[in-house]
Write an enzyme that holds these catalytic residues in place. Structure first.
Site, short mmCIF file in Angstrom:
data_model
loop_
_atom_site.label_atom_id
_atom_site.label_comp_id
_atom_site.label_asym_id
_atom_site.label_seq_id
_atom_site.Cartn_x
_atom_site.Cartn_y
_atom_site.Cartn_z
N ASP A 11 32.07 7.90 -57.82
CA ASP A 11 33.45 7.39 -57.85
C ASP A 11 34.32 8.31 -57.00
OD1 ASP A 11 35.66 5.71 -58.73
OD2 ASP A 11 36.31 7.40 -59.95
N SER A 12 35.50 7.79 -56.64
CA SER A 12 36.43 8.62 -55.87
C SER A 12 36.94 9.80 -56.70
CB SER A 12 37.63 7.76 -55.44
OG SER A 12 38.31 7.30 -56.60
N TYR A 43 41.13 6.51 -53.35
CA TYR A 43 40.61 5.66 -52.27
C TYR A 43 41.44 4.37 -52.15
CZ TYR A 43 36.07 8.12 -51.67
OH TYR A 43 35.07 9.02 -51.38
N GLY A 44 42.10 4.02 -53.26
CA GLY A 44 42.72 2.69 -53.37
C GLY A 44 43.73 2.36 -52.30
N CYS A 74 32.99 2.41 -58.76
CA CYS A 74 34.34 2.40 -58.18
C CYS A 74 34.53 1.02 -57.58
CB CYS A 74 34.41 3.47 -57.09
SG CYS A 74 35.94 3.46 -56.16
N ASN A 75 35.56 0.32 -58.04
CA ASN A 75 35.79 -1.04 -57.52
C ASN A 75 36.21 -1.01 -56.06
OD1 ASN A 75 35.96 -3.18 -59.97
ND2 ASN A 75 36.47 -1.14 -60.66
N THR A 76 37.01 0.00 -55.70
CA THR A 76 37.50 0.07 -54.32
C THR A 76 36.33 0.25 -53.36
OG1 THR A 76 39.47 1.11 -55.24
CG2 THR A 76 39.20 1.21 -52.85
N GLU A 160 44.47 10.72 -62.66
CA GLU A 160 44.00 11.92 -61.96
C GLU A 160 44.87 13.14 -62.29
OE1 GLU A 160 41.25 12.45 -59.71
OE2 GLU A 160 40.54 10.49 -60.40
N CYS A 194 39.40 -1.49 -62.09
CA CYS A 194 39.37 -0.14 -61.51
C CYS A 194 38.81 0.73 -62.61
CB CYS A 194 40.77 0.31 -61.13
SG CYS A 194 40.85 2.06 -60.65
N THR A 195 37.84 1.56 -62.25
CA THR A 195 37.13 2.31 -63.30
C THR A 195 37.98 3.41 -63.92
OG1 THR A 195 36.13 3.68 -61.58
CG2 THR A 195 34.86 1.79 -62.37
N HIS A 196 39.13 3.71 -63.32
CA HIS A 196 40.04 4.67 -63.95
C HIS A 196 40.80 4.04 -65.13
CE1 HIS A 196 39.48 7.03 -60.29
NE2 HIS A 196 40.25 7.98 -60.75
N1 DGL Z 1 38.14 4.23 -59.67
C1 DGL Z 1 38.30 3.52 -58.48
C2 DGL Z 1 38.23 2.04 -58.57
O1 DGL Z 1 37.53 1.55 -59.44
C3 DGL Z 1 39.11 4.07 -57.38
C4 DGL Z 1 40.45 4.51 -57.59
C5 DGL Z 1 41.02 5.15 -56.35
O2 DGL Z 1 40.44 6.13 -55.87
O3 DGL Z 1 42.06 4.66 -55.88
O4 DGL Z 1 38.79 1.33 -57.79
#
Ligand code: DGL
Length: 275
Positions: A11-12, A43-44, A74-76, A160, A194-196
């Protein structure tokens, strides 16, 4: 087997820990290697090319470290890099290794979860603008779902920076929830794309009517991984089964250890690596 072949989870930043937690619950027997690119998160908001480049670097590093199978938790990264890595890079760099994402597994399950076919997707700018969920859902469920999306640009920084539960964080969460419910007041199922975001579930619930269910991806991805390994004994047999987990971050490990321990409720000792 003399070399360990852990399953790589990338993940990011910290978000993939929500996926790792459920995967370990469902499949505790395997070894895992978690990599967070915390030094370059989020990353988003980054372009397609940059997310692809960073994700490919991480995948190559996880391969070098012995992983035969990598999950982009990570979805992104799944939205912007997975297809190219699977179709263009893997055949050249590692034809016997596999990289899987989190969008398709979630999209496959949505039909079973919604009662009235009105679904909301919450995600980063990158995931939402890629239209990955919308296209995937259309393909899988033949346009039978009404899908609305909402970009939540502040939610990853909230996680974060461990601002979870603060008034400032709640302001942004309420704003995005109100936006998506105004776009479609009939939504009965909200996908945390988004996994966050599962780290914010308690706060999200405060602003949602009880009739709307929140879908976290962790249990879905864990189940789909179990199915995948059942269907692919050639991959299952190379994944080592010591039940261990190692953590790596591109940031200093102290920062990572403090936050990750908080999220996982156990002491974490990560090592710093460069990609
Ligand atoms: N956790 C990530 C996701 O699922 C990325 C979040 C990010 O880095 O912006 O998209």
């Amino acid at each position: 087997m003399n070399r360990s072949h852990p399953i790589g989870i990338f993940d990011s930043g910290y978000g993939g820990l929500t996926i790792l937690k459920d995967i370990r619950k469902q499949l505790p027997q395997y070894d895992y290697l978690y990599l967070g690119d915390n030094a370059r998160t989020p990353y988003g908001t980054r372009s397609f090319d940059v997310v692809y480049e960073f994700t490919l670097q991480a995948v190559k590093k996880l391969f070098e470290m012995g992983c035969q199978l990598v999950i982009l938790a990570c979805n992104t990264a799944s939205a912007k890099a997975l297809r190219t890595i699977q179709q263009t890079d893997l055949p050249k760099i590692a034809p016997n290794k596999r990289v899987l994402g989190v969008i398709r597994p979630s999209a496959e399950e949505v039909d079973r979860l919604t009662r009235n076919k009105h679904v909301g997707i919450l995600g980063t700018k990158g995931t939402v603008s890629s239209m990955s969920y919308v296209l995937e859902l259309e393909k899988l469920h033949n346009g039978t779902l009404t899908v609305s999306q909402e970009t939540c640009p502040m939610w990853v920084p909230i996680v974060e920076n461990n601002e979870i539960g603060t008034p400032g964080a709640n302001y942004f969460i309420q704003k995005n929830i109100n936006n998506i419910l105004s776009a479609d007041p009939l939504i009965d199922t909200l996908i945390l794309g988004c996994t966050h975001y599962p780290m914010l579930t308690q706060s999200i619930k405060m602003f949602l009517p009880a009739t709307v269910q929140i879908i976290e991806q962790g249990p879905i991805v864990a189940q789909k991984l179990a199915d995948y390994l059942n269907r692919h004994p050639e991959m299952e047999s190379v994944c080592s089964t010591g039940g261990s987990v190692q953590y790596f971050t591109t940031e200093t490990s102290n920062n990572f250890n403090n936050m990750a321990s908080l999220f996982l409720n156990e002491p974490i000792e990560a090592k710093t690596i460069r990609l």
